[in-house]
Every structure is written in C-alpha cells, then in structure tokens.
Design an enzyme around this catalytic site. Structure first.
Site, PDB file in Angstrom:
ATOM      1  N   ASP A   1     -75.611  -0.146 -42.870  1.00 21.27           N
ATOM      2  CA  ASP A   1     -74.763  -1.338 -42.855  1.00 21.27           C
ATOM      3  C   ASP A   1     -75.670  -2.568 -42.850  1.00 21.27           C
ATOM      4  O   ASP A   1     -76.410  -2.801 -41.889  1.00 21.27           O
ATOM      5  CB  ASP A   1     -73.877  -1.317 -41.611  1.00 21.27           C
ATOM      6  CG  ASP A   1     -72.852  -2.440 -41.581  1.00 21.27           C
ATOM      7  OD1 ASP A   1     -73.039  -3.437 -42.291  1.00 21.27           O
ATOM      8  OD2 ASP A   1     -71.863  -2.315 -40.824  1.00 21.27           O
TER       9      ASP A   1
ATOM     10  N   HIS B   1     -71.362  -0.790 -44.912  1.00 20.19           N
ATOM     11  CA  HIS B   1     -70.349  -1.404 -44.056  1.00 20.19           C
ATOM     12  C   HIS B   1     -68.938  -1.014 -44.466  1.00 20.19           C
ATOM     13  O   HIS B   1     -68.083  -0.748 -43.622  1.00 20.19           O
ATOM     14  CB  HIS B   1     -70.506  -2.923 -44.121  1.00 20.19           C
ATOM     15  CG  HIS B   1     -69.617  -3.681 -43.184  1.00 20.19           C
ATOM     16  ND1 HIS B   1     -69.843  -3.725 -41.820  1.00 20.19           N
ATOM     17  CD2 HIS B   1     -68.500  -4.444 -43.418  1.00 20.19           C
ATOM     18  CE1 HIS B   1     -68.900  -4.484 -41.253  1.00 20.19           C
ATOM     19  NE2 HIS B   1     -68.081  -4.915 -42.198  1.00 20.19           N
TER      20      HIS B   1
ATOM     21  N   SER C   1     -64.308  -3.473 -39.310  1.00 20.02           N
ATOM     22  CA  SER C   1     -65.091  -4.674 -39.056  1.00 20.02           C
ATOM     23  C   SER C   1     -64.404  -5.542 -37.997  1.00 20.02           C
ATOM     24  O   SER C   1     -64.203  -5.105 -36.872  1.00 20.02           O
ATOM     25  CB  SER C   1     -65.322  -5.405 -40.379  1.00 20.02           C
ATOM     26  OG  SER C   1     -66.324  -6.382 -40.256  1.00 20.02           O
TER      27      SER C   1
END
Length: 419
Positions: A326, A359, A231
């Site tokens: 995601d 994610h 991320s």
C-alpha cells in the site's frame, strides 16, 4: 474446422465469477495471441493480451495452458481480466451504472506478432447485479444511499458498505454482495449531491440513521448488521461498531484504528483527526504521482492517542485486510496496531496481510489500479500493488469477507451455497 472461442459455463455471469476460457479448432501446436478488450462507461479502452501455443489437439484451455508472455505469463485462468490496462495512464476501472454489464471481448489472433489476422472471438457479459436483485435509491431523511435487495423472500443478513475519501456513492461492491445474498446499503458520506467534498465534521447521527434504516427493513435478519469499509470508510466502520448498538461484524480494508482527516462528532464526544502535515507529501519528479504515506504523524506517539477509536468497547467481530505494498498510507502497520490493541483486551481478531497487494483491494477480477486521480483532492495518487499478487489477494479477500459475514450475521445454518 472454424476457430471457436468459448467462455464457460456461460458467456453471461456476475463480475466476481471465475470463468473457463477455451479455444478450439486451432492447428496442433499453433501459436496464437489472445486479447481481451473492455470499453468502460467513459469510453476508455482497457486491454490485455497473452501469447499461447495450442496443444496437440488444437485446443487451448486457460485453466491449464500457460501464457508464454504478454500482459502476464504462466497458467492464469483469469489473467486476461485482472491484467486489463488502459492505454491512457492512471485510469481506474470502476463501474458507475450497475444496471448494465461490462462486455469483455475475447479475441484470438494468428501468431505472436502484430495481431492483424483475427481467427475468432466471443463476448463475455459480466454483470454487477444478479437476476432478481433490486436496486432501490434511498433519499430518506438525510440519507444519500442505495439499497440492494437480494432475490427471494429473505430474511437476509444486512450490510452497510462504505468506500473511501474519494467520495461519491459507489455501488458496484454492494450490488455484488446483494447478488450473493446480503441486503446491502451503499452509503455516501462525502462529495455527493449536497454532501460537501470535505465536510467540516462527520456526524455519527448520520451513520446511525443509516443503521436504523437498514434494521427497519422487514426483509433483513434481526441478528445484527455488518459494516464493510475501505480506507476512510474502514475507520468509520470501526467507529460505528464502537458507538452504535446493533453492529455485529466489521470488515476493515486498508484502514486504521484512528479517526482520519475529518473530525467525527457523536452524542457528547468528538474524535479529532489524527495529526498530519501535507508538507510531508512526496511528489515523483518522473510521474507526478503523489505519495501520502508519510503525511500522518506517528500513530505510536501518545500525543496522537486522543484520535484513536476506542474500538475495545465494541462487542463486534472484526476482520482486518491490508496490502503490504500500500503506497497510499501505511495501512498494514495501522491494522497491526489496532489488532494488537484488541488482542491485548483478550479479543479474537482476524487479520490478513497480503504481500504485494496495494491500497485498493476490490472485488476479484477488477484489475489493479496502481495510481489514479483522487476525485476530492484532484491529485494523482499512488495506490501501490503488484499485478499478480494483488489479483490473488482480491480473490482471497472476497472469499474471506463473505465467509466472515455469513459466519457472524447468520445463525448456524450458514448458506454455503452463496459462497
């Protein structure tokens, strides 16, 4: 004969090790329910169950026997682990103290009903630190980190591990990588000790200090180091590879090709944050979950390109991993964009996009976390993902990550035994 529940080849293993779960001593064709239970460090109970029918020999082997229902169905050798869920909603299973194992109790109950008649059980100790691996806290200079040193004399390929904007010092992925032969530095950069939850700016000099610290370890290989980021940590990994010499290989998980959320300041430059509007946050009326997927301005708009990371300048090798489900942000689209930019410059790039994955692509057998509280924002965030597909993606991604780093950080004598 008494019912026996077995975890093979050993009831003690690393968390990312697959195991064979078997039951012996049942009646032919006997219907039973298997349940896995894990109590995390906060006292939260995670459980999964599946209904089975024994074979004509009175045995079950989860690598061959199909689940007839429950937390999953079909033949799923590790299904009792990757389908673990907490009774309380929106809990994430994430190891805090890597010096202790997760203990998973596997129990077999009579019938497909209320699980009141226990027939047998065993415990699987799943460790995050391999035998002989050293955990070394690092508070040198400005650094807030933990170094994990593999067993043996070395030298070892070196990695820096960066988690996302939730902050803290996350160690469990780094400790597993060290257990597989990588000297790994887990590095905090937000919301830890005296590091602010949301710094006004991130300084490239801090990440350069981390790189130099790792390169100065006498047991690290001198062939360059790798960066692994998730991320926000993924775009920082790209920035390190762009602006710092000595970065040879980068893995980006659920990342982007632009600088997100916090300005990045280097020697003579500052990359601003990609424009965003919190007014575009969507909150579910039913669940209260927050969806950030439309918060960022369109990355294809040239007005945002001053926030791009000029990764084309880097000579590093890149592996991009993303999930198509995601729900936190459009990582698959963002990864496609940076991959195309690199390919247009004639660069070979590895990219794997996983259908049904969310994610939070974690080491294998950690269960999918579809939603949990974001520790910095204080909101319950929707991460996305489908159970079976996400579990498959994590297994594949973990293999790819290790193979990629062995390929690019080690000379031709790649240690296949570590995979």
């Amino acid at each position: 004969m008494a019912v026996r529940v077995m975890v093979l080849p050993s009831p003690k293993c690393l968390f990312d090790d697959p195991v064979q779960i078997r039951v012996a001593g049942l009646l032919p064709q006997q219907e039973v329910t298997l349940r896995a239970s894990l109590l995390d460090e906060s006292g939260e109970l995670f459980q999964a169950h599946a209904r089975y029918r024994a074979g004509s020999d009175g045995e079950l082997d989860l690598s061959r026997s199909p689940s007839l229902g429950g937390s999953y169905s079909g033949v799923e050798p590790m299904g009792l682990l990757w389908s673990l869920q907490s009774k309380a909603p929106y809990k994430r299973l994430a190891k805090r103290n890597v010096l202790t194992p997760y203990c998973v109790d596997f129990e077999v109950y009579e019938g497909h009903g209320d699980m009141s008649c226990l027939l047998g059980k065993c415990t699987n100790e799943r460790w995050f630190l391999g035998e002989g691996v050293k955990r070394i806290p690092v508070r040198e200079g400005c650094l807030k980190a933990t170094l994990f040193l593999p067993a043996g004399p070395g030298p070892f390929p070196g990695l820096i591990d960066l988690y996302g904007s939730g902050g803290g010092l996350v160690e469990y992925r780094a400790s597993l990588l060290a257990s597989r032969g990588f000297m790994t530095l887990a590095l905090a950069y937000m919301a830890f000790e005296d590091i602010p939850a949301v710094p006004e700016v991130l300084e490239m000099s801090y990440f350069e200090e981390a790189m130099k610290f790792l390169l100065n370890q006498h047991q690290v290989k001198d062939t360059g180091i790798g960066i692994l980021g998730l991320s926000k940590g993924a775009d920082l990994a790209l920035s390190m590879a762009t602006f710092l010499p000595g970065i040879k290989a980068v893995v980006s998980i659920s990342g982007s090709g632009f600088n997100s959320f916090i300005p990045l300041k280097g020697d003579g430059f500052t990359i601003p944050t990609h424009p965003y509007d919190l007014g575009r946050v969507k909150t579910s009326d039913d669940s209260g979950l927050v969806d950030f997927s439309d918060v960022l301005d369109d990355h294809r708009d040239p007005a945002t390109w001053n926030c791009r990371i000029p990764v084309e300048r880097s000579s590093a090798k890149f592996l991009f991993l993303s999930g198509r489900d995601d729900m936190n942000w459009k990582s698959d689209l963002y990864c496609q964009d940076v991959v195309q930019r690199l390919q247009q410059c004639g660069r070979e790039v590895e990219f794997c996009s996983y259908p049904g994955a969310g994610h939070l692509l974690e080491p294998p057998y950690l269960p999918l976390c579809q939603a949990s509280i974001h520790k910095v924002l204080g909101m319950f965030v929707h991460w996305g993902g489908q159970w079976r597909e996400h579990a498959r993606a994590q297994e594949d991604a973990w293999r790819r990550i290790q193979a990629f780093f062995w390929q690019h950080l080690v000379d031709s004598d790649i240690s296949k035994s570590k995979l």
